[in-house]
Write an enzyme that holds these catalytic residues in place. Structure first.
Site, PDB file in Angstrom:
ATOM      1  N   CYS A  41       0.777  -1.121  -0.049  1.00  0.00           N
ATOM      2  CA  CYS A  41      -0.020   0.000   0.088  1.00  0.00           C
ATOM      3  C   CYS A  41       0.833   1.114   0.066  1.00  0.00           C
ATOM      4  O   CYS A  41       0.585   2.202  -0.597  1.00  0.00           O
ATOM      5  CB  CYS A  41      -0.847   0.178   1.035  1.00  0.00           C
ATOM      6  SG  CYS A  41      -2.032  -1.287   1.426  1.00  0.00           S
TER       7      CYS A  41
ATOM      8  N   ARG B 158      -7.871  -4.528  -2.987  1.00  0.00           N
ATOM      9  CA  ARG B 158      -7.347  -3.343  -4.026  1.00  0.00           C
ATOM     10  C   ARG B 158      -8.400  -3.150  -5.172  1.00  0.00           C
ATOM     11  O   ARG B 158      -8.496  -3.842  -6.098  1.00  0.00           O
ATOM     12  CB  ARG B 158      -5.962  -3.500  -4.446  1.00  0.00           C
ATOM     13  CG  ARG B 158      -4.958  -3.670  -3.276  1.00  0.00           C
ATOM     14  CD  ARG B 158      -3.509  -4.039  -3.768  1.00  0.00           C
ATOM     15  NE  ARG B 158      -2.813  -4.458  -2.651  1.00  0.00           N
ATOM     16  CZ  ARG B 158      -2.048  -4.046  -1.892  1.00  0.00           C
ATOM     17  NH1 ARG B 158      -2.525  -2.667  -1.813  1.00  0.00           N
ATOM     18  NH2 ARG B 158      -1.286  -4.502  -0.646  1.00  0.00           N
TER      19      ARG B 158
HETATM   20  C1  BEZ Z   1       0.529  -4.591   1.826  1.00  0.00           C
HETATM   21  O1  BEZ Z   1       1.766  -4.715   1.873  1.00  0.00           O
HETATM   22  O2  BEZ Z   1      -0.094  -3.542   1.464  1.00  0.00           O
HETATM   23  C2  BEZ Z   1      -0.473  -5.509   2.383  1.00  0.00           C
HETATM   24  C3  BEZ Z   1      -0.198  -7.035   2.077  1.00  0.00           C
HETATM   25  C4  BEZ Z   1      -0.880  -7.911   2.533  1.00  0.00           C
HETATM   26  C5  BEZ Z   1      -2.060  -7.630   3.105  1.00  0.00           C
HETATM   27  C6  BEZ Z   1      -2.486  -6.394   3.206  1.00  0.00           C
HETATM   28  C7  BEZ Z   1      -1.503  -5.501   3.113  1.00  0.00           C
END
Ligand code: BEZ
Length: 238
Positions: free
Chosen positions: A55, A138
């Protein structure tokens, strides 16, 4: 009603639907969606959680590209099911501490919605319990100047979005509207575009005018030139 059943009870918005309306608190104050954005395009996108690496890379990229999207008459609105103070702390950390792929001192100026109750995320089908019932996937909703959803892309939690593709999709949809064309696989501005099949206004007009040079691969598959300058000079000035 448990989370899963509640999520299933709400129909997912679809392409061609009016974007569901909501009011929300964001890092830039309260917004009315999509009303505040009418007359321009807006991308509403969700991310799973603040203070997570994928993110963070996405937010830095979107913030770096905000001007490019704005020049194409498109604003950005982010959302996660975190609270406002988490959002503020995360965006401050990004600005003050994170240097990533040449991006540093990145200020996220577009609104980030707090959605602790998941009310907005549920309305937009962003909670997909098979992937996570506590985080938004997402999601990317492209909403046009009339408030209609024009494209939707969903990605799983582990997959960071391709921002070149988001920009390409935006320009392609704007070009389709402005020139009554469609865009072929992997189209980029400057590539030939598809003259819509017979029965649509675009092809009828072109063929009647006889002005446009078309290349036909078969009766149902014709293309014509559309220079990138013409695309950008038309859509970037709107
Ligand atoms: C992230 O790195 O943004 C992420 C990865 C897995 C689950 C939730 C967020």
């Amino acid at each position: 009603m448990d989370n899963e059943r509640e999520t299933q009870a709400q129909p997912m918005p679809r392409i061609g639907d009016k974007a569901p309306e909501f009011k929300a608190v964001t890092t830039q104050g309260e917004i009315n969606f999509p009303g505040d954005y009418s007359g321009g395009w807006v991308i509403l996108f969700s991310h799973p959680a603040d203070f997570t690496p994928v993110c963070t890379s996405e937010f830095m990229t979107f913030a770096a590209l905000e001007g490019k999207f704005a020049a194409a008459n498109c604003k950005l609105v982010g959302l996660s099911v975190d609270g406002l103070y988490s959002h503020i702390a995360w965006l401050r950390t990004i600005k003050e501490k994170i240097e990533y792929r040449g991006m540093k001192d990145v200020e996220v100026k577009f609104p980030l919605i707090e959605d602790i109750t998941m009310a907005v995320a549920r309305k937009y089908g962003m909670i997909q319990p098979g992937e996570s019932s506590t985080k938004a996937v997402r999601a990317v909703f492209f909403v046009d100047p009339k408030g209609t959803i024009r494209a939707i892309i969903y990605y799983p939690l582990s997959l960071g979005r391709n921002f070149d593709e988001l920009y390409r999709a935006l320009i392609a949809m704007q070009a389709a509207d402005a020139f009554a064309i469609a865009t072929p696989a992997d189209w980029q501005p400057g590539d030939d575009v598809i003259v819509p099949p017979a029965g649509s206004c675009g092809v009828a007009k072109d063929r009647m005018d006889g002005k446009e040079e078309m290349k036909c691969y078969d009766w149902f598959f014709c293309t014509k030139k559309l220079p990138a300058e013409k695309v950008f000079s038309t859509i970037l000035k709107k």
